[in-house]
Design a protein around this motif. Structure first.
Motif, PDB file in Angstrom:
ATOM      1  N   PHE A 127      36.910  26.271  40.883  1.00 44.50           N
ATOM      2  CA  PHE A 127      36.094  26.564  42.065  1.00 44.50           C
ATOM      3  C   PHE A 127      35.674  25.320  42.855  1.00 44.50           C
ATOM      4  O   PHE A 127      35.538  25.376  44.064  1.00 44.50           O
ATOM      5  CB  PHE A 127      34.853  27.369  41.652  1.00 44.50           C
ATOM      6  N   GLN A 128      35.494  24.196  42.146  1.00 42.69           N
ATOM      7  CA  GLN A 128      34.976  23.014  42.857  1.00 42.69           C
ATOM      8  C   GLN A 128      36.067  22.007  43.232  1.00 42.69           C
ATOM      9  O   GLN A 128      35.826  21.120  44.042  1.00 42.69           O
ATOM     10  CB  GLN A 128      33.923  22.305  41.992  1.00 42.69           C
ATOM     11  N   ASN A 131      39.298  24.913  44.974  1.00 41.44           N
ATOM     12  CA  ASN A 131      38.775  25.817  46.007  1.00 41.44           C
ATOM     13  C   ASN A 131      39.303  27.243  45.853  1.00 41.44           C
ATOM     14  O   ASN A 131      39.645  27.909  46.840  1.00 41.44           O
ATOM     15  CB  ASN A 131      39.107  25.274  47.405  1.00 41.44           C
ATOM     16  N   HIS A 133      39.113  31.309  44.855  1.00 38.20           N
ATOM     17  CA  HIS A 133      38.145  32.353  45.187  1.00 38.20           C
ATOM     18  C   HIS A 133      37.862  33.246  43.979  1.00 38.20           C
ATOM     19  O   HIS A 133      36.788  33.825  43.847  1.00 38.20           O
ATOM     20  CB  HIS A 133      38.714  33.202  46.329  1.00 38.20           C
ATOM     21  N   ARG A 134      38.863  33.316  43.077  1.00 37.32           N
ATOM     22  CA  ARG A 134      38.752  34.264  41.949  1.00 37.32           C
ATOM     23  C   ARG A 134      39.574  33.764  40.775  1.00 37.32           C
ATOM     24  O   ARG A 134      40.699  33.290  40.962  1.00 37.32           O
ATOM     25  CB  ARG A 134      39.287  35.610  42.433  1.00 37.32           C
ATOM     26  N   ALA A 181      34.093  33.192  43.099  1.00 38.37           N
ATOM     27  CA  ALA A 181      33.470  31.914  43.464  1.00 38.37           C
ATOM     28  C   ALA A 181      31.977  32.097  43.733  1.00 38.37           C
ATOM     29  O   ALA A 181      31.152  31.261  43.334  1.00 38.37           O
ATOM     30  CB  ALA A 181      34.172  31.334  44.686  1.00 38.37           C
ATOM     31  N   LYS A 185      28.935  30.114  41.872  1.00 38.79           N
ATOM     32  CA  LYS A 185      27.913  29.341  42.618  1.00 38.79           C
ATOM     33  C   LYS A 185      26.514  29.756  42.179  1.00 38.79           C
ATOM     34  O   LYS A 185      25.646  28.930  41.960  1.00 38.79           O
ATOM     35  CB  LYS A 185      28.069  29.580  44.125  1.00 38.79           C
TER      36      LYS A 185
END
Ligand code: COA
Length: 190
Positions: A127-128, A131, A133-134, A181, A185
Motif C-alpha cells: 500500500f505504501q 500504491n 488498492h487491494r 487500502a 490506512k
C-alpha cells in the motif's frame, strides 16, 4: 507531510526485515522447505527439489523485472537469520490488485510473532510503496493459525471456495480474504 528520512522503512518490522530473494538463499530454503508441517499450509505438499526451487527464484527475478510481483526473503532484524519467504504476486495493474503468500519455513520458528510482523511489512510494501488498492490471499480453512494472523493484521474473509482443496483423503474449504487500502490506512496510518 512525513519526513521520509525520519520514517521507518516499510521493509522492516519490529522483528523481521524483508529483503531481496537471492540465488544464494537456495541452501537455506532447502533446509526446511519440505517440512510437511509447514507445507500443509501451502498450495503444494509434494516435496520440491532444489532445481524446482532454483526455477522459482529465477521466475521471481523475472516477475520483479516485469513489475508483476515481488518475492522476498524474511530475515530476523536481530541477526539476519533466514526465516522464510513471502511475496506480492499476480499484480493486476489497472485494478491495483494483487495476491500475497507467506511462509515461515522452520516450524520451530512458528508462533514467535515473525509471520504477523512480516505480513504487516508486506501490507506496507503493497500500500505504501506499490500504491496498490487491494491485497488478497487464499488460506485453507484448517490453517487456523494463519487465519488468526491475517484477521489480526486487518484482512477480512470475503468468500469461501467449498471443498476446493484435497489433502489426506478429504476435500477442504479455501477462504478468500482481502484488505483494501482504505482499511490499511485506518489501521496503520491514523
Ligand atoms: C501461518 C504463518 C505464516 C504464521 O506465522 P507465525 O510466525 O507462526 O505467526 P505469529 O507467531 O506471528 O502469530 C501466530 C498467532 O496465531 C495464534 N495461533 C497459533 N495456533 C493457532 C491455532 N491453532 N488457532 C488459532 N490461532 C492460533 C497464536 O496464538 C498467535 O496469535 P497472537 O499473536 O494473537 O497470540 C506460519 O505459521 C507459517 O508460515 N506456516 C506455514 C506456511 C503457511 O501456512 N503459510 C500461510 C499460507 S496462507
Amino acid at each position: 507531510m512525513t519526513d521520509i528520512y525520519q520514517s521507518k522503512s516499510p521493509f522492516e518490522g519490529e522483528k523481521v526485515r524483508l529483503r531481496a530473494l537471492e540465488k544464494s538463499d537456495l541452501d537455506e530454503i532447502m533446509k526446511h522447505w519440505n517440512t510437511y508441517e509447514s507445507r500443509i499450509g501451502l498450495a503444494n505438499v509434494i516435496p520440491m527439489s532444489s532445481m524446482m526451487e532454483e526455477d522459482f527464484i529465477q521466475r521471481s527475478h523475472e516477475q520483479a523485472k516485469a513489475g508483476r510481483g515481488y518475492n522476498f526473503a524474511i530475515e530476523t532484524l536481530e541477526n539476519k537469520e533466514f526465516l522464510g519467504t513471502c511475496g506480492i504476486d499476480s499484480i493486476w495493474q489497472p485494478h491495483k490488485s494483487c495476491e500475497i503468500g507467506m511462509a515461515i519455513h522452520n516450524p520451530e520458528n512458528h508462533n514467535k510473532g515473525y509471520g504477523t510482523d512480516a505480513t504487516i511489512c508486506l501490507l506496507k510494501v503493497g500500500f505504501q510503496v506499490l500504491n496498490l488498492h487491494r491485497m488478497e490471499l487464499w488460506v485453507f480453512a484448517y490453517n487456523k493459525r494463519a487465519i488468526h494472523v491475517y484477521e489480526k493484521v486487518g484482512f477480512k474473509k470475503i468468500g469461501q471456495k467449498r471443498e476446493a482443496y484435497f489433502l489426506q483423503g478429504q476435500f477442504h474449504d479455501i477462504y478468500v480474504m482481502d484488505i483494501l487500502a482504505s482499511e490499511f490506512k485506518e489501521l496503520y496510518e491514523k
